[in-house]
Design a protein around this motif. Sequence first.
Motif, PDB file in Angstrom:
ATOM      1  N   GLU A  87       0.831  -1.207   0.000  1.00  0.00           N
ATOM      2  CA  GLU A  87       0.000   0.000   0.000  1.00  0.00           C
ATOM      3  C   GLU A  87       0.863   1.254   0.000  1.00  0.00           C
ATOM      4  O   GLU A  87       2.003   1.237   0.478  1.00  0.00           O
ATOM      5  CB  GLU A  87      -0.901   0.037   1.253  1.00  0.00           C
ATOM      6  CG  GLU A  87      -1.811  -1.149   1.418  1.00  0.00           C
ATOM      7  CD  GLU A  87      -1.211  -2.224   2.288  1.00  0.00           C
ATOM      8  OE1 GLU A  87      -1.970  -3.001   2.907  1.00  0.00           O
ATOM      9  OE2 GLU A  87       0.030  -2.301   2.380  1.00  0.00           O
ATOM     10  N   CYS A 114      -2.727   0.349  -3.986  1.00  0.00           N
ATOM     11  CA  CYS A 114      -2.258  -0.969  -3.556  1.00  0.00           C
ATOM     12  C   CYS A 114      -1.700  -1.675  -4.785  1.00  0.00           C
ATOM     13  O   CYS A 114      -2.437  -1.931  -5.743  1.00  0.00           O
ATOM     14  CB  CYS A 114      -3.384  -1.763  -2.940  1.00  0.00           C
ATOM     15  SG  CYS A 114      -2.976  -3.482  -2.560  1.00  0.00           S
ATOM     16  N   SER A 125      -9.833  -5.770  -1.406  1.00  0.00           N
ATOM     17  CA  SER A 125     -10.535  -5.020  -0.368  1.00  0.00           C
ATOM     18  C   SER A 125      -9.615  -4.013   0.291  1.00  0.00           C
ATOM     19  O   SER A 125      -8.388  -4.079   0.172  1.00  0.00           O
ATOM     20  CB  SER A 125     -11.049  -5.986   0.703  1.00  0.00           C
ATOM     21  OG  SER A 125      -9.949  -6.563   1.403  1.00  0.00           O
ATOM     22  N   TRP A 126     -10.229  -3.081   0.994  1.00  0.00           N
ATOM     23  CA  TRP A 126      -9.548  -2.182   1.905  1.00  0.00           C
ATOM     24  C   TRP A 126     -10.178  -2.338   3.289  1.00  0.00           C
ATOM     25  O   TRP A 126     -11.406  -2.355   3.411  1.00  0.00           O
ATOM     26  CB  TRP A 126      -9.666  -0.729   1.458  1.00  0.00           C
ATOM     27  CG  TRP A 126      -8.842  -0.383   0.264  1.00  0.00           C
ATOM     28  CD1 TRP A 126      -9.248  -0.377  -1.032  1.00  0.00           C
ATOM     29  CD2 TRP A 126      -7.461  -0.014   0.258  1.00  0.00           C
ATOM     30  NE1 TRP A 126      -8.203  -0.014  -1.858  1.00  0.00           N
ATOM     31  CE2 TRP A 126      -7.089   0.222  -1.091  1.00  0.00           C
ATOM     32  CE3 TRP A 126      -6.482   0.166   1.244  1.00  0.00           C
ATOM     33  CZ2 TRP A 126      -5.799   0.612  -1.462  1.00  0.00           C
ATOM     34  CZ3 TRP A 126      -5.213   0.563   0.877  1.00  0.00           C
ATOM     35  CH2 TRP A 126      -4.876   0.772  -0.458  1.00  0.00           C
ATOM     36  N   ARG A 165      -9.350  -0.995   7.558  1.00  0.00           N
ATOM     37  CA  ARG A 165      -8.598  -0.001   8.310  1.00  0.00           C
ATOM     38  C   ARG A 165      -8.603  -0.361   9.795  1.00  0.00           C
ATOM     39  O   ARG A 165      -9.508  -1.031  10.274  1.00  0.00           O
ATOM     40  CB  ARG A 165      -9.169   1.396   8.108  1.00  0.00           C
ATOM     41  CG  ARG A 165     -10.570   1.615   8.667  1.00  0.00           C
ATOM     42  CD  ARG A 165     -11.089   2.987   8.264  1.00  0.00           C
ATOM     43  NE  ARG A 165     -12.420   3.234   8.802  1.00  0.00           N
ATOM     44  CZ  ARG A 165     -13.165   4.307   8.499  1.00  0.00           C
ATOM     45  NH1 ARG A 165     -12.683   5.230   7.655  1.00  0.00           N
ATOM     46  NH2 ARG A 165     -14.362   4.464   9.028  1.00  0.00           N
ATOM     47  N   ILE A 199     -13.820   2.650  -4.384  1.00  0.00           N
ATOM     48  CA  ILE A 199     -12.791   1.659  -4.667  1.00  0.00           C
ATOM     49  C   ILE A 199     -12.787   1.370  -6.162  1.00  0.00           C
ATOM     50  O   ILE A 199     -13.848   1.336  -6.806  1.00  0.00           O
ATOM     51  CB  ILE A 199     -13.011   0.365  -3.851  1.00  0.00           C
ATOM     52  CG1 ILE A 199     -11.821  -0.578  -3.994  1.00  0.00           C
ATOM     53  CG2 ILE A 199     -14.326  -0.309  -4.214  1.00  0.00           C
ATOM     54  CD1 ILE A 199     -11.879  -1.789  -3.045  1.00  0.00           C
ATOM     55  N   LEU A 250      -8.183   3.438  -3.590  1.00  0.00           N
ATOM     56  CA  LEU A 250      -9.261   3.887  -2.719  1.00  0.00           C
ATOM     57  C   LEU A 250      -9.248   5.408  -2.744  1.00  0.00           C
ATOM     58  O   LEU A 250      -8.337   6.028  -2.180  1.00  0.00           O
ATOM     59  CB  LEU A 250      -9.094   3.370  -1.293  1.00  0.00           C
ATOM     60  CG  LEU A 250     -10.255   3.694  -0.360  1.00  0.00           C
ATOM     61  CD1 LEU A 250     -11.517   2.927  -0.782  1.00  0.00           C
ATOM     62  CD2 LEU A 250      -9.908   3.348   1.098  1.00  0.00           C
ATOM     63  N   TYR A 292      -4.520   1.943   6.910  1.00  0.00           N
ATOM     64  CA  TYR A 292      -5.347   1.320   5.887  1.00  0.00           C
ATOM     65  C   TYR A 292      -4.586   0.156   5.256  1.00  0.00           C
ATOM     66  O   TYR A 292      -3.433   0.309   4.847  1.00  0.00           O
ATOM     67  CB  TYR A 292      -5.737   2.345   4.831  1.00  0.00           C
ATOM     68  CG  TYR A 292      -6.852   3.263   5.295  1.00  0.00           C
ATOM     69  CD1 TYR A 292      -6.621   4.215   6.288  1.00  0.00           C
ATOM     70  CD2 TYR A 292      -8.142   3.147   4.789  1.00  0.00           C
ATOM     71  CE1 TYR A 292      -7.642   5.037   6.748  1.00  0.00           C
ATOM     72  CE2 TYR A 292      -9.172   3.969   5.237  1.00  0.00           C
ATOM     73  CZ  TYR A 292      -8.916   4.909   6.215  1.00  0.00           C
ATOM     74  OH  TYR A 292      -9.933   5.717   6.672  1.00  0.00           O
ATOM     75  N   TYR A 293      -5.254  -0.984   5.183  1.00  0.00           N
ATOM     76  CA  TYR A 293      -4.656  -2.207   4.663  1.00  0.00           C
ATOM     77  C   TYR A 293      -5.399  -2.681   3.415  1.00  0.00           C
ATOM     78  O   TYR A 293      -6.632  -2.618   3.351  1.00  0.00           O
ATOM     79  CB  TYR A 293      -4.729  -3.315   5.705  1.00  0.00           C
ATOM     80  CG  TYR A 293      -3.940  -3.060   6.960  1.00  0.00           C
ATOM     81  CD1 TYR A 293      -4.525  -2.429   8.057  1.00  0.00           C
ATOM     82  CD2 TYR A 293      -2.615  -3.474   7.069  1.00  0.00           C
ATOM     83  CE1 TYR A 293      -3.808  -2.196   9.213  1.00  0.00           C
ATOM     84  CE2 TYR A 293      -1.892  -3.252   8.230  1.00  0.00           C
ATOM     85  CZ  TYR A 293      -2.496  -2.613   9.290  1.00  0.00           C
ATOM     86  OH  TYR A 293      -1.781  -2.387  10.450  1.00  0.00           O
ATOM     87  N   CYS A 294      -4.625  -3.184   2.493  1.00  0.00           N
ATOM     88  CA  CYS A 294      -5.163  -3.811   1.294  1.00  0.00           C
ATOM     89  C   CYS A 294      -5.227  -5.312   1.531  1.00  0.00           C
ATOM     90  O   CYS A 294      -4.265  -5.899   2.054  1.00  0.00           O
ATOM     91  CB  CYS A 294      -4.245  -3.480   0.123  1.00  0.00           C
ATOM     92  SG  CYS A 294      -4.741  -4.142  -1.465  1.00  0.00           S
ATOM     93  N   TRP A 301      -2.434  -9.847   2.910  1.00  0.00           N
ATOM     94  CA  TRP A 301      -2.477  -8.476   3.403  1.00  0.00           C
ATOM     95  C   TRP A 301      -1.177  -7.752   3.086  1.00  0.00           C
ATOM     96  O   TRP A 301      -0.115  -8.365   3.033  1.00  0.00           O
ATOM     97  CB  TRP A 301      -2.671  -8.453   4.924  1.00  0.00           C
ATOM     98  CG  TRP A 301      -3.992  -8.985   5.361  1.00  0.00           C
ATOM     99  CD1 TRP A 301      -4.266 -10.240   5.832  1.00  0.00           C
ATOM    100  CD2 TRP A 301      -5.238  -8.286   5.358  1.00  0.00           C
ATOM    101  NE1 TRP A 301      -5.600 -10.353   6.117  1.00  0.00           N
ATOM    102  CE2 TRP A 301      -6.224  -9.168   5.841  1.00  0.00           C
ATOM    103  CE3 TRP A 301      -5.625  -6.985   4.993  1.00  0.00           C
ATOM    104  CZ2 TRP A 301      -7.564  -8.812   5.960  1.00  0.00           C
ATOM    105  CZ3 TRP A 301      -6.955  -6.628   5.119  1.00  0.00           C
ATOM    106  CH2 TRP A 301      -7.907  -7.524   5.598  1.00  0.00           C
TER     107      TRP A 301
END
Length: 124
Positions: A6, A22, A35-36, A38, A70, A81, A94-96, A114
């Motif tokens: 990310e 990402c 997906s995202w 957080r 998204i 995002l 924030y994680y992908c 992740w």
Amino acid sequence: QVQLVESGGRLVQAGGSLRLSCAASGRSFSTYEMSWFRQAPGKEREFVAAIMWSAFSTKYADSVKGRFTISRDNGKSMVYLQMNSLKPEDTAVYYCGARVRTTATYTLADFGSWGQGTQVTVSS
């Protein structure tokens, strides 16, 4: 397995906009649902948004509907995002996330890959 990285997080004022990216590497990116999520300090990681492999179907958490969008570019193996009208409560890492099989649930356990996360801080 897909590897995710990310980027794009930074400090921004409330009401501002930010776009997170990402980058994915590995085979068959276009077949993954992306997906995202957080995670705010002291809180559990929560779902934000997801996009199916075809990009025709998306899903959002109620807290971000109408503000976040998204998108994905399968040719570049990228997921984005776009975050508008940011609020201090959007502050989080924030994680992908990625998964091969789409299910009806969107929890941390539902996604097997992740990234390391990118920090978004919204000042009031």
